[in-house]
Every structure is written in C-alpha cells, then in structure tokens.
Design an enzyme around this catalytic site. Structure first.
Site, PDB file in Angstrom:
ATOM      1  N   THR A   1      -3.664  13.337   6.911  1.00 60.99           N
ATOM      2  CA  THR A   1      -2.125  13.415   6.958  1.00 60.99           C
ATOM      3  C   THR A   1      -1.871  14.642   8.069  1.00 60.99           C
ATOM      4  O   THR A   1      -1.238  14.306   8.844  1.00 60.99           O
ATOM      5  CB  THR A   1      -1.219  13.635   5.652  1.00 60.99           C
ATOM      6  OG1 THR A   1      -1.712  12.663   4.773  1.00 60.99           O
ATOM      7  CG2 THR A   1       0.222  13.577   6.253  1.00 60.99           C
TER       8      THR A   1
ATOM      9  N   LYS B   1       4.934   1.960  -3.149  1.00 58.76           N
ATOM     10  CA  LYS B   1       5.191   3.362  -3.667  1.00 58.76           C
ATOM     11  C   LYS B   1       5.276   3.379  -5.147  1.00 58.76           C
ATOM     12  O   LYS B   1       6.186   2.496  -5.679  1.00 58.76           O
ATOM     13  CB  LYS B   1       6.201   3.844  -3.061  1.00 58.76           C
ATOM     14  CG  LYS B   1       6.036   5.564  -2.990  1.00 58.76           C
ATOM     15  CD  LYS B   1       5.120   5.853  -2.148  1.00 58.76           C
ATOM     16  CE  LYS B   1       5.089   7.325  -1.709  1.00 58.76           C
ATOM     17  NZ  LYS B   1       4.644   7.857  -0.351  1.00 58.76           N
TER      18      LYS B   1
ATOM     19  N   LYS C   1       5.204   2.388   8.068  1.00 58.24           N
ATOM     20  CA  LYS C   1       4.288   3.393   8.687  1.00 58.24           C
ATOM     21  C   LYS C   1       3.076   2.070   9.078  1.00 58.24           C
ATOM     22  O   LYS C   1       2.406   2.174   9.996  1.00 58.24           O
ATOM     23  CB  LYS C   1       3.803   4.195   7.751  1.00 58.24           C
ATOM     24  CG  LYS C   1       4.693   5.371   7.231  1.00 58.24           C
ATOM     25  CD  LYS C   1       3.643   6.353   6.562  1.00 58.24           C
ATOM     26  CE  LYS C   1       4.909   7.176   5.680  1.00 58.24           C
ATOM     27  NZ  LYS C   1       4.405   8.267   4.775  1.00 58.24           N
TER      28      LYS C   1
ATOM     29  N   SER D   1      -6.534   5.963   4.614  1.00 58.01           N
ATOM     30  CA  SER D   1      -6.567   5.208   3.329  1.00 58.01           C
ATOM     31  C   SER D   1      -7.141   3.914   3.839  1.00 58.01           C
ATOM     32  O   SER D   1      -8.005   3.243   2.991  1.00 58.01           O
ATOM     33  CB  SER D   1      -5.225   5.155   2.664  1.00 58.01           C
ATOM     34  OG  SER D   1      -5.092   6.154   1.873  1.00 58.01           O
TER      35      SER D   1
ATOM     36  N   ASN E   1      -0.815  19.339   0.274  1.00 60.57           N
ATOM     37  CA  ASN E   1      -1.966  18.780   0.912  1.00 60.57           C
ATOM     38  C   ASN E   1      -1.766  18.720   2.589  1.00 60.57           C
ATOM     39  O   ASN E   1      -2.493  19.201   3.295  1.00 60.57           O
ATOM     40  CB  ASN E   1      -1.968  17.181   0.528  1.00 60.57           C
ATOM     41  CG  ASN E   1      -3.267  16.368   1.366  1.00 60.57           C
ATOM     42  OD1 ASN E   1      -2.784  15.879   2.297  1.00 60.57           O
ATOM     43  ND2 ASN E   1      -4.382  16.711   0.940  1.00 60.57           N
TER      44      ASN E   1
ATOM     45  N   LYS F   1       0.728  -1.187   0.176  1.00 58.39           N
ATOM     46  CA  LYS F   1       0.066  -0.025  -0.104  1.00 58.39           C
ATOM     47  C   LYS F   1       0.927   1.162  -0.083  1.00 58.39           C
ATOM     48  O   LYS F   1       1.898   1.214   0.817  1.00 58.39           O
ATOM     49  CB  LYS F   1      -0.897   0.007   1.237  1.00 58.39           C
ATOM     50  CG  LYS F   1      -1.755   1.276   1.607  1.00 58.39           C
ATOM     51  CD  LYS F   1      -3.024   0.876   0.861  1.00 58.39           C
ATOM     52  CE  LYS F   1      -3.705   2.399   0.784  1.00 58.39           C
ATOM     53  NZ  LYS F   1      -3.387   3.265  -0.288  1.00 58.39           N
TER      54      LYS F   1
HETATM   55  N1  GLU Z   1       1.357   8.850   0.168  1.00 55.67           N
HETATM   56  C1  GLU Z   1       0.994   8.797   1.697  1.00 55.67           C
HETATM   57  C2  GLU Z   1       2.226   8.420   2.452  1.00 55.67           C
HETATM   58  O1  GLU Z   1       3.167   8.616   1.987  1.00 55.67           O
HETATM   59  C3  GLU Z   1      -0.425   8.285   1.758  1.00 55.67           C
HETATM   60  C4  GLU Z   1      -0.421   6.543   1.315  1.00 55.67           C
HETATM   61  C5  GLU Z   1      -1.598   5.906   1.218  1.00 55.67           C
HETATM   62  O2  GLU Z   1      -2.571   6.598   1.616  1.00 55.67           O
HETATM   63  O3  GLU Z   1      -1.396   4.802   1.144  1.00 55.67           O
HETATM   64  O4  GLU Z   1       2.001   8.147   3.422  1.00 55.67           O
END
Ligand code: GLU
Length: 416
Positions: free
Chosen positions: A192, A108, A96, A350, A223, A72
C-alpha cells in the site's frame, strides 16, 4: 444528485458514483445496481474471553458487485465499524479493482471490537469465529479477504487455518496478506505504501515539485503510514509530521523516522512516548508540501479544508476526505490523488499473491515491485489524463474509470 451529508461515507460515495455514471452516459438503472452492495451478511460471534465470560461480537461481510470476478477486500477490526461503513468500503474496493484493472469486484468485512484491548488468544478466537460465521459466502473463487485497519498477517494466518479446516483442504488462495511461509507474497506488507509513494512521485512531477527535501506530513502510523514514512525518509524527502491514534509529532527540520519506527508498537502507536505533541487532526494543518492522510475516514472536512497548507494530498486511507472538503480543495487548486487510486497498491499485490497461490509458483520481491510500479504508473496516468481532458477532479475521474468495467461486465451478464 443532492449534496451528501457531511460525514456519511456511503452517501458521499454514492454521489460520486452517480456523477461518474452520468458523465459516462449510463442510464439510472446502472446507478441502482451500483449504489449498494449486492450482498451483506451480518453475523454475531460468541467468543469465550480469557476471564471465562462470553462476549458476543458483531461482524459484517459486504460483497458489492461480482460481475467482473470474485469479490475482494480486507477485514477491519475497529470499535467504530458500522454496516454503512462496510458497505462504502466494499464499493471502494470495486472501484480500486476497476482502476488497477484486476479481475475482481469489491468486498469488505469488519468486526466491531477493539483489538488493542484484547489478548492474543482472544484475537485468535475472534478471527476463527468470524471465518466460521462467514464461511458459506467466502472462498478463493467467491470472495477473498485480506488485512485492513488493525488486522495483520497473523490474523490472516488464523483465518486461513480455520477455513482450511472447515473445507478439509489447504486453500492458500482463500485469503491474502498471509505470512510468506503460508503462501504470502513478497512485497505485500509494504505494497500500500509503495503504491502511495509512486502516486506521490507522479503527482509531484505534475506539480513541478522536487521530491528532494519536500516536506511530508503523514496522519496514521499503521501499515500504510509507517512504511510510507520510511520510504519518504529514505528517498530524500523530509517527514515533518506523523500522527497516530493518540496524537502527532511535528518537527520542521524533519523527524527521526528510524527511531520512531523502532519504538512503534504493533498498532502503530508511538506518539504517547512524547510529552510535546499535537493532536492527530492538527497534523493535517502543519506547514508541508505533501499531506498524506493514512488513518481513517472523515479527517479532512469543510472545517479544516481551507487551513491545509500542502499543495498535494495523496489519500492512503479509505475515505479520509469528505465530499464537501474535496470541492474546497479543488477550488484551492490543491492536487488531490484519491484513495481509490492511491491506496490500490495493497489490493494489487494481493492479486499477485492470489495468482501465485493459484499457480503454485512464487515470484521474487523485484518481480512483484516491477509489476506494481507498472500498474500504479499506468493507473495514475489514465486518471490524470481523464481529469485534465474532461475537466473534472481526480476523484471523479478515478470513479469514472473504476465503474466502467463493472458496468460493462454487468451488462454482458444481462443484469442491466
Ligand atoms: N484493505 C486493503 C484495502 O482497503 C487491501 C485489500 C486487499 O488486499 O484485498 O485496499
């Protein structure tokens, strides 16, 4: 392990993973498994531009480790995207997920492009082209994309539509950060920044700092940065500095955040409307109590770490502080709340979005916020407690918690 090269985000994160696994007593083979993503797909995407010419864009999708569940993580559109960066970003997503305890591994994606120079239709073609190029390796139970730097809910909508066309069924759980009408979650856009706000509040409590009137400087007005400026402003803190890609604004009496938000464009640009401005790295060194890097990597380095005035740094961006700078800040007794914890609110909501898509039943904004609050406070407390108990900085403590579940899952699967 030897000191990582200053601006290399991949070797920096590998060094911390190595230290974390070492502290936890895991053997070298666990590090060998985790130091790089399991898979990396590089694609070249030919796009017909508005002037009739064809341009070929390079894109990536990295899947770090899927022992816990599907991978994810977001997709960024940026001219500086590299293979190494995408790899590091996928590792951070695994961390994370471990920290906030989601049933995911990290992934990613990125495309080397400058969306600020592209038209709406060109961006649509690029978003769809990317999904066609990676469709074999993604899906709601395989790898779930989301927004990241310079991508947003519109781009998620095009990607979702392209994926649904390829698969010939509606598949809202394929991607998160969607518009609400396409199965997006309430609270995802500001998630976030909400998570960062909670970390700031908890860090201030630990430092005995009163948030009322606390001076906050934020680098980045995308954002995360823009929502955060609003939340800070509304909660009684004083936002004294903000920065975007072109410069920074500073006012010791506090900036007019509502006005700036009103004038901001969709890429988070606002400072070029003002004559008097600092550079976007100078904002890191202004007089303030709390500093939030909310832009890109490698902003706090050994060159400026000893010039920072803040007592608390909360990393809303991925990888804004180098390995060396982390050591300097630690010696200076500045409380640094690391990216893999502070920015995890996005992927947490998410996950809530994906859960709602899977069950076809949607939650209210209050419900989302209540759950996010609980996750962030618990995660902060776990990491803070571990860092105090083991006498390590919060980044290392966060990595220790972040790798643990992945290591256990990999062991149960017989990978190590
Ligand atoms: N791009 C965001 C991050 O770096 C969110 C990733 C997501 O929601 O899957 O955490």
């Amino acid at each position: 392990m030897k000191e990582p090269e200053n601006l290399d985000v991949l070797t920096s994160t590998q060094t911390v993973i190595y230290d974390a696994l070492n502290k936890l007593g895991y053997p070298q083979e666990v590090y060998e498994l985790m130091k790089e993503p399991l898979r990396l797909l590089t694609v070249r995407i030919p796009i017909r531009m508005d002037d009739g010419t064809t341009k070929v864009f390079t894109g990536y999708r990295a899947q770090h480790n899927d022992s816990v569940g599907p991978t994810k993580g977001g997709v960024r559109f940026h001219p500086d995207v590299t293979e190494k960066e995408v790899k590091a970003l996928s590792i951070w997503m695994s961390l994370k997920a471990g920290i906030v305890d989601l049933p995911y591994g990290g992934g990613k994606g990125g495309i080397v492009c400058d969306p600020r120079q592209m038209s709406f239709r060109e961006l649509e073609r690029l978003s769809r082209g990317y999904v066609r190029a990676i469709s074999q390796i993604v899906g709601p139970t395989k790898d779930i994309p989301a927004p990241d730097v310079f991508t947003n809910s519109q781009i998620m909508a095009w990607m979702l539509d392209e994926y649904s066309r390829i698969r010939e069924f509606d598949s809202p759980g394929f991607i998160t950060g969607k518009p609400i009408v396409l199965g997006g979650s309430h609270g995802r856009e500001s998630a976030t920044a909400k998570g960062v706000t909670i970390c700031i509040r908890e860090a201030a409590k630990k430092k005995g700092m009163d948030m009322n009137g606390a001076r906050v400087a934020i680098q980045g007005f995308g954002n995360a940065g823009s929502f955060l400026a609003k939340f800070m402003h509304d909660s009684g803190a004083k936002v004294v500095g903000i920065a975007d890609a072109y410069g920074a604004l500073y006012d010791e009496d506090g900036l007019d955040i509502d006005y700036l938000l009103d004038r901001r464009d969709s890429f988070g640009t606002v400072t070029n409307l003002f004559k008097e401005r600092l550079t976007n790295t100078e904002v890191l060194e202004v007089e303030c109590d709390i500093l939030v890097p909310a832009a890109i990597e490698n902003q706090i380095t050994e060159q400026n770490a000893d010039k920072i005035k803040a007592k608390i740094i909360v990393e809303a961006a991925n990888g804004p502080t180098t390995w060396k700078a982390t050591q300097i800040l630690n010696e200076r007794d500045i409380l640094l709340v690391p990216d893999v914890l502070a920015s995890a609110g996005g992927v947490t909501v998410s996950y809530f979005e994906w859960v709602q898509n899977n069950q076809g039943y949607y939650w209210t904004e209050e419900e989302v916020e209540k759950r996010l609050e609980k996750v962030m406070v618990n995660s902060f407390e776990n990491i803070y407690r571990l860092s105090q108990g083991r006498k390590v900085n919060m980044r290392l403590a966060a990595y220790m918690i972040g790798v643990r579940k992945m290591a256990e899952a990999s062991r149960f699967r017989g990978w190590i």
